[in-house]
Design an enzyme around this catalytic site. Structure first.
Site, PDB file in Angstrom:
ATOM      1  N   HIS A  32      -0.441  21.306 -23.202  1.00  0.00           N
ATOM      2  CA  HIS A  32      -1.227  20.676 -22.140  1.00  0.00           C
ATOM      3  C   HIS A  32      -0.873  19.201 -22.001  1.00  0.00           C
ATOM      4  O   HIS A  32      -0.630  18.711 -20.880  1.00  0.00           O
ATOM      5  CB  HIS A  32      -2.720  20.837 -22.451  1.00  0.00           C
ATOM      6  CG  HIS A  32      -3.613  20.075 -21.522  1.00  0.00           C
ATOM      7  ND1 HIS A  32      -3.745  20.392 -20.188  1.00  0.00           N
ATOM      8  CD2 HIS A  32      -4.426  19.002 -21.747  1.00  0.00           C
ATOM      9  CE1 HIS A  32      -4.610  19.556 -19.627  1.00  0.00           C
ATOM     10  NE2 HIS A  32      -5.032  18.698 -20.543  1.00  0.00           N
ATOM     11  N   GLU A  77      -2.340  22.112 -14.109  1.00  0.00           N
ATOM     12  CA  GLU A  77      -1.077  22.602 -14.675  1.00  0.00           C
ATOM     13  C   GLU A  77      -0.594  23.853 -13.954  1.00  0.00           C
ATOM     14  O   GLU A  77       0.598  23.979 -13.649  1.00  0.00           O
ATOM     15  CB  GLU A  77      -1.262  22.928 -16.149  1.00  0.00           C
ATOM     16  CG  GLU A  77      -1.604  21.753 -17.039  1.00  0.00           C
ATOM     17  CD  GLU A  77      -1.986  22.244 -18.413  1.00  0.00           C
ATOM     18  OE1 GLU A  77      -1.085  22.428 -19.259  1.00  0.00           O
ATOM     19  OE2 GLU A  77      -3.188  22.457 -18.651  1.00  0.00           O
ATOM     20  N   LYS A  87     -15.591  13.476 -15.472  1.00  0.00           N
ATOM     21  CA  LYS A  87     -15.855  14.516 -16.465  1.00  0.00           C
ATOM     22  C   LYS A  87     -17.348  14.746 -16.717  1.00  0.00           C
ATOM     23  O   LYS A  87     -17.739  15.816 -17.159  1.00  0.00           O
ATOM     24  CB  LYS A  87     -15.225  14.119 -17.804  1.00  0.00           C
ATOM     25  CG  LYS A  87     -13.713  13.975 -17.778  1.00  0.00           C
ATOM     26  CD  LYS A  87     -13.044  15.316 -17.925  1.00  0.00           C
ATOM     27  CE  LYS A  87     -11.570  15.163 -18.258  1.00  0.00           C
ATOM     28  NZ  LYS A  87     -10.928  16.453 -18.535  1.00  0.00           N
ATOM     29  N   GLU A 144     -11.498  25.634 -22.957  1.00  0.00           N
ATOM     30  CA  GLU A 144     -11.562  25.000 -24.266  1.00  0.00           C
ATOM     31  C   GLU A 144     -12.373  25.835 -25.258  1.00  0.00           C
ATOM     32  O   GLU A 144     -13.139  26.722 -24.870  1.00  0.00           O
ATOM     33  CB  GLU A 144     -12.176  23.603 -24.155  1.00  0.00           C
ATOM     34  CG  GLU A 144     -11.514  22.723 -23.104  1.00  0.00           C
ATOM     35  CD  GLU A 144     -11.969  21.275 -23.168  1.00  0.00           C
ATOM     36  OE1 GLU A 144     -12.558  20.871 -24.195  1.00  0.00           O
ATOM     37  OE2 GLU A 144     -11.726  20.544 -22.184  1.00  0.00           O
ATOM     38  N   GLN A 193     -11.082  11.143 -11.663  1.00  0.00           N
ATOM     39  CA  GLN A 193     -10.519  10.801 -12.971  1.00  0.00           C
ATOM     40  C   GLN A 193      -9.275   9.919 -12.830  1.00  0.00           C
ATOM     41  O   GLN A 193      -9.100   8.939 -13.564  1.00  0.00           O
ATOM     42  CB  GLN A 193     -10.179  12.085 -13.731  1.00  0.00           C
ATOM     43  CG  GLN A 193      -9.582  11.862 -15.111  1.00  0.00           C
ATOM     44  CD  GLN A 193      -9.188  13.188 -15.776  1.00  0.00           C
ATOM     45  OE1 GLN A 193      -9.403  14.263 -15.225  1.00  0.00           O
ATOM     46  NE2 GLN A 193      -8.608  13.095 -16.956  1.00  0.00           N
ATOM     47  N   GLU A 248     -11.235  23.276 -17.294  1.00  0.00           N
ATOM     48  CA  GLU A 248     -10.507  23.097 -18.545  1.00  0.00           C
ATOM     49  C   GLU A 248     -11.001  24.144 -19.528  1.00  0.00           C
ATOM     50  O   GLU A 248     -12.182  24.140 -19.920  1.00  0.00           O
ATOM     51  CB  GLU A 248     -10.699  21.688 -19.113  1.00  0.00           C
ATOM     52  CG  GLU A 248     -10.030  20.627 -18.278  1.00  0.00           C
ATOM     53  CD  GLU A 248      -9.954  19.267 -18.953  1.00  0.00           C
ATOM     54  OE1 GLU A 248      -9.147  18.427 -18.488  1.00  0.00           O
ATOM     55  OE2 GLU A 248     -10.689  19.043 -19.939  1.00  0.00           O
ATOM     56  N   THR A 294     -20.524  20.121 -18.123  1.00  0.00           N
ATOM     57  CA  THR A 294     -19.694  20.822 -19.108  1.00  0.00           C
ATOM     58  C   THR A 294     -20.432  22.105 -19.456  1.00  0.00           C
ATOM     59  O   THR A 294     -21.578  22.056 -19.917  1.00  0.00           O
ATOM     60  CB  THR A 294     -19.487  19.986 -20.373  1.00  0.00           C
ATOM     61  OG1 THR A 294     -18.809  18.770 -20.038  1.00  0.00           O
ATOM     62  CG2 THR A 294     -18.663  20.745 -21.402  1.00  0.00           C
ATOM     63  N   ARG A 296     -10.345  15.719 -10.724  1.00  0.00           N
ATOM     64  CA  ARG A 296      -9.073  15.058 -11.020  1.00  0.00           C
ATOM     65  C   ARG A 296      -8.853  13.807 -10.160  1.00  0.00           C
ATOM     66  O   ARG A 296      -8.225  12.849 -10.632  1.00  0.00           O
ATOM     67  CB  ARG A 296      -7.908  16.030 -10.824  1.00  0.00           C
ATOM     68  CG  ARG A 296      -7.946  17.259 -11.713  1.00  0.00           C
ATOM     69  CD  ARG A 296      -7.895  16.905 -13.179  1.00  0.00           C
ATOM     70  NE  ARG A 296      -7.802  18.114 -14.009  1.00  0.00           N
ATOM     71  CZ  ARG A 296      -7.859  18.124 -15.331  1.00  0.00           C
ATOM     72  NH1 ARG A 296      -8.029  16.990 -15.987  1.00  0.00           N
ATOM     73  NH2 ARG A 296      -7.755  19.251 -16.005  1.00  0.00           N
ATOM     74  N   ASP A 311     -14.877  15.284 -26.579  1.00  0.00           N
ATOM     75  CA  ASP A 311     -13.823  16.199 -26.142  1.00  0.00           C
ATOM     76  C   ASP A 311     -12.475  15.658 -26.601  1.00  0.00           C
ATOM     77  O   ASP A 311     -12.175  14.472 -26.406  1.00  0.00           O
ATOM     78  CB  ASP A 311     -13.841  16.338 -24.628  1.00  0.00           C
ATOM     79  CG  ASP A 311     -13.049  17.555 -24.162  1.00  0.00           C
ATOM     80  OD1 ASP A 311     -12.940  18.521 -24.930  1.00  0.00           O
ATOM     81  OD2 ASP A 311     -12.564  17.549 -23.022  1.00  0.00           O
ATOM     82  N   ASP A 314     -14.812  22.362 -19.499  1.00  0.00           N
ATOM     83  CA  ASP A 314     -15.055  20.941 -19.235  1.00  0.00           C
ATOM     84  C   ASP A 314     -14.593  20.647 -17.814  1.00  0.00           C
ATOM     85  O   ASP A 314     -13.474  20.185 -17.587  1.00  0.00           O
ATOM     86  CB  ASP A 314     -14.316  20.081 -20.261  1.00  0.00           C
ATOM     87  CG  ASP A 314     -14.749  18.627 -20.212  1.00  0.00           C
ATOM     88  OD1 ASP A 314     -15.949  18.386 -20.017  1.00  0.00           O
ATOM     89  OD2 ASP A 314     -13.896  17.748 -20.372  1.00  0.00           O
TER      90      ASP A 314
END
Length: 398
Positions: A121, A345, A241, A189, A228, A187, A245, A225, A114, A221
């Site tokens: 971002h 975000e 993560k 993607e 992480q 996420e 996925t 948080r 990834d 993905d």
């Protein structure tokens, strides 16, 4: 404009200019390869195609490994069969309504990488986590940053996502605790599926991108948080993560996306190994829905790093490609708030929760939430190409 004799709704994701590959089954049947066209799946295992035996298997890997010459030959023949009325009698019995099939992971995943392609971002996260510093790290505009994920937890759209457990530390806490993630995120993607392998020790230039990459999928993905944040220093993402996925079940061939190519502006100019050939940026508009409500429309066309550059960097040290390798763009975000591709975000790390039309609020995902990502791109003759959906519903921690 080229048209199929198969009836295709004007707003379909899957006109004859698209013809994405997937793996499907009906009750009691073995999974096999199919192509999406309008509201149908074309059972390509039953058609007069080059390399026909490849399509009677449970993954696309054997066909993907044959390389770009075979991919183009099959696509050309499929287009002929589906647009020339003289083939209608022989092909029509092998059209199956999509509503009647189950869709499976279309390829066996070899490796998963990834990346971190979106400047918007990366800038947003830099401002959230390093407010007193420059938002981008010193290396960001010189190389495509990425991490190796876990291939065994790549799942097809519709697979439930179990809330992960792990270590995390509350703000101001003296030490970590262990338990279900409280800051589960998405996420949005775009992913690239490798068909043709390469030799160990032989870098793959970006100019060879279309010789190695079979097609494009959508990727979510999923990210814990809080896990992480506690684990990522000094070696980067790991358990935050690797629990799941999700990918869309249809692989859109690169040849279908030729009209969507764009070239991003990059300053400073990257090193020569990252500038060979024409860029493969793609003008793809994504849409993220949370419990049916649109919360974001990230524009992949704004990505700073392109997939051909990511391929070149991923193999620059001589690392080999394998059939079934998947690499993803990283979260895609645009310059506006309604173009951000992650909740971290959209809610500015939870400080500005989203108000949804049903009256609920979200900072991060709750059990029972369903996230769906879709996307469209320009196709040949002014057509609209879709990628299908990648969907997942959050289940409580086990």
């Amino acid at each position: 404009m080229t048209r199929s004799w198969v009836p295709v709704p004007d707003d379909s994701d899957f006109p004859v200019h698209n013809l994405p590959y997937g793996v499907f089954s009906r009750a009691g049947d073995q999974p096999r390869a199919g192509v999406a066209l309008g509201d149908f799946v074309v059972d390509v295992s039953r058609l007069d195609l080059p390399h026909a035996a490849d399509f009677a298997t449970t993954t696309l890997n054997a066909f993907m490994a044959r390389g770009s010459g075979a991919w183009r030959a099959v696509r050309s023949r499929l287009t002929e069969l589906l647009t020339d009325q003289t083939h209608r009698h022989s092909v029509a019995p092998h059209l199956i309504p999509r509503a009647e099939v189950a869709l499976h992971l279309p390829f066996e995943v070899a490796d998963y990488v990834d990346f971190y392609a979106s400047e918007h971002h990366a800038t947003n996260l830099g401002r959230i986590f390093r407010p007193a510093q420059e938002p981008l790290t010193a290396n960001w505009k010189h190389l495509p940053i990425g991490y190796h994920g876990r291939a065994g937890t790549v799942v097809v759209s519709g697979t439930p996502v179990v809330r992960p457990r792990g270590q995390h530390r509350a703000a101001g806490g003296a030490g970590p605790s262990f338990g279900p993630s409280q800051r589960l995120d998405i996420e949005a993607e775009v992913g690239f599926v490798v068909g043709t392998p390469s030799a160990l020790g032989a870098p793959v230039p970006g100019s060879a991108f279309a010789d190695h990459v079979f097609g494009v999928v959508l990727v979510n993905d999923w990210s814990a948080r809080d896990i992480q944040a506690w684990e990522y220093v000094p070696l980067g993402p790991f358990l935050g993560k690797s629990f799941a996925t999700s990918v869309s079940p249809w692989v859109v061939p690169l040849d279908a996306l030729a009209a969507a190519r764009v070239t991003p502006h990059q300053e400073p100019t990257p090193l020569p190994y990252l500038t060979e050939g024409r860029r493969w940026g793609l003008d793809i508009t994504m849409e993220v829905r949370l419990n049916g409500h649109v919360i974001s429309r990230p524009p992949y066309g704004t990505a700073y790093w392109t997939p051909d550059q990511q391929l070149a960097h991923m193999t620059a040290n001589g690392a080999s490609l394998r059939t079934g390798d998947l690499y993803a763009s990283g979260t895609i975000s645009g310059p506006r708030r309604d173009q951000r591709g992650s909740l971290i975000e959209l809610t500015w790390n939870g400080s500005e929760p989203l108000d949804l039309p049903d009256g609920s609020r979200r900072a991060f995902l709750l059990d029972g939430d369903t996230v769906t990502i879709s996307a469209v791109a320009r196709g040949a003759d002014g057509t609209r190409l879709g990628f299908g959906d990648v969907t997942g519903t959050i289940q409580p921690a086990g």
